[in-house]
Design an enzyme around this catalytic site. Sequence first.
Site, PDB file in Angstrom:
ATOM      1  N   ASP A  16      34.015 -40.283  11.756  1.00 50.51           N
ATOM      2  CA  ASP A  16      35.010 -39.149  11.672  1.00 50.51           C
ATOM      3  C   ASP A  16      35.476 -38.430  12.743  1.00 50.51           C
ATOM      4  O   ASP A  16      34.395 -38.000  13.109  1.00 50.51           O
ATOM      5  CB  ASP A  16      35.577 -38.925  10.269  1.00 50.51           C
ATOM      6  CG  ASP A  16      36.921 -38.292  10.084  1.00 50.51           C
ATOM      7  OD1 ASP A  16      37.599 -38.927  10.841  1.00 50.51           O
ATOM      8  OD2 ASP A  16      37.683 -37.527   9.167  1.00 50.51           O
ATOM      9  N   GLU A  70      42.890 -40.919  19.305  1.00 49.23           N
ATOM     10  CA  GLU A  70      43.901 -40.383  18.779  1.00 49.23           C
ATOM     11  C   GLU A  70      45.100 -39.216  19.923  1.00 49.23           C
ATOM     12  O   GLU A  70      43.887 -39.238  20.879  1.00 49.23           O
ATOM     13  CB  GLU A  70      43.199 -38.979  17.965  1.00 49.23           C
ATOM     14  CG  GLU A  70      44.408 -37.937  17.482  1.00 49.23           C
ATOM     15  CD  GLU A  70      43.951 -37.211  15.969  1.00 49.23           C
ATOM     16  OE1 GLU A  70      43.063 -36.865  15.401  1.00 49.23           O
ATOM     17  OE2 GLU A  70      44.872 -35.869  16.718  1.00 49.23           O
ATOM     18  N   SER A 123      46.068 -37.471   5.280  1.00 49.01           N
ATOM     19  CA  SER A 123      47.283 -38.091   4.285  1.00 49.01           C
ATOM     20  C   SER A 123      46.510 -37.997   2.743  1.00 49.01           C
ATOM     21  O   SER A 123      47.021 -38.780   2.140  1.00 49.01           O
ATOM     22  CB  SER A 123      46.914 -39.305   4.438  1.00 49.01           C
ATOM     23  OG  SER A 123      48.185 -39.612   5.644  1.00 49.01           O
ATOM     24  N   SER A 124      45.664 -36.730   2.436  1.00 49.90           N
ATOM     25  CA  SER A 124      46.096 -36.546   0.932  1.00 49.90           C
ATOM     26  C   SER A 124      47.074 -36.553   0.113  1.00 49.90           C
ATOM     27  O   SER A 124      47.659 -35.583   0.865  1.00 49.90           O
ATOM     28  CB  SER A 124      44.944 -35.840   1.059  1.00 49.90           C
ATOM     29  OG  SER A 124      43.306 -36.356   0.942  1.00 49.90           O
TER      30      SER A 124
HETATM   31 ZN   LIG Z   1      41.498 -36.566  10.346  1.00 53.11          ZN
END
Ligand SMILES: [Zn+2]
Length: 349
Positions: free
Chosen positions: A83, A142, A225-226
């Site tokens: 990540d 990204e 996106s929690s």
């Molecule tokens: Zn992230």
Amino acid sequence: MPLVSMRQLLDEAAKGGYGVGAFNVNNMEQIQAIVGAAKETNSPVIIQASRGARKYAEDKYLFHLILAANELHPDVMIAMHQDHGNSFDTCKSAIELGFTSVMMDGSLKDDGKTPSSFEENVEVTRRVVEFAHERGVTVEGEIGVLGGVEDGHGAGGSGLEHITDPDQAVEFAERTGVDALAIAIGTSHGAYKFNKKPDGSVLKMDVLIAIHEHLPHTHLVMHGSSSVPKELQDIVNQYGGHLNPTWGVPVEEIQLGIRNGVRKINVDTDNRLALTGAIRKVFAETPEKFDPRDYLKPARDAMQKLVALRMTQFGQAGHGKDYTPLTIADMAEGYRSGKLDTRPSMAAH
Ligand SMILES: [Zn+2]
């Protein structure tokens, strides 16, 4: 089966019209919770580790814990993902360790804080793609910059400062050949995402939909996106915690994203809250206990329950055995032959 390619999980998710949760780990209990939930719901799954996690757990512990999960549960399809790689070297070291997927977050400079230029982002991401694809490893890039900070990574600020431009996303995909693309649509890392339930003024689902229309062959990724559900905040606060009220990304918005090209959904904060709430409850109710298993087991159970729920909500549940996993060598061949080329000018052919 060995660890599988994230690209294959996402290609299959696109065919099936569902999303795949990518859950962050730092320790054994989190890995057990995720794999337990994947077994329970028959889901393919992405286990991901940030740079902070690799440092905290040390590469070898983390890697071998995930391999242990893979060995114990060979029927669960697991992709292992870096990540927010901050540099070519971070991604290279992950690939050399055995990760089947990496994120090159070139939206920030390698300090993991300062926004970079578009050209810098293209250049470093393209280099990672070249190195990774030769080895059959998936790459997520990204474009645009997320808000907030997590594990020391992030530009801070609100998620609205650097929203992804759809035309730039197309150019980025064309010039880098990434398999998956994280986009900035107003979300932030960490627990404090929105100070009220997010609406269209802060969560730009229209931008996401436009990007998917322009880039139908690139898998979109939602970071930050929690959902930060109130029930989980309440448990932490009820047992002595002190969280200020906050709102995350509602599950129905994630589901709208999934109907519009989102294939990977990153979830970390919710799991942290579930773990902490369960531990606080044991501490508060039975202060005489001191065996770590007395609180780590309920914590692990709480996280497993939450992950299983997200797997069902994202739609990956039930898809754990739909297809035969390809090897990383098969993936490398697919990239070599051009079969897995996602660049807009190539994928149309
Ligand atoms: Zn992230």
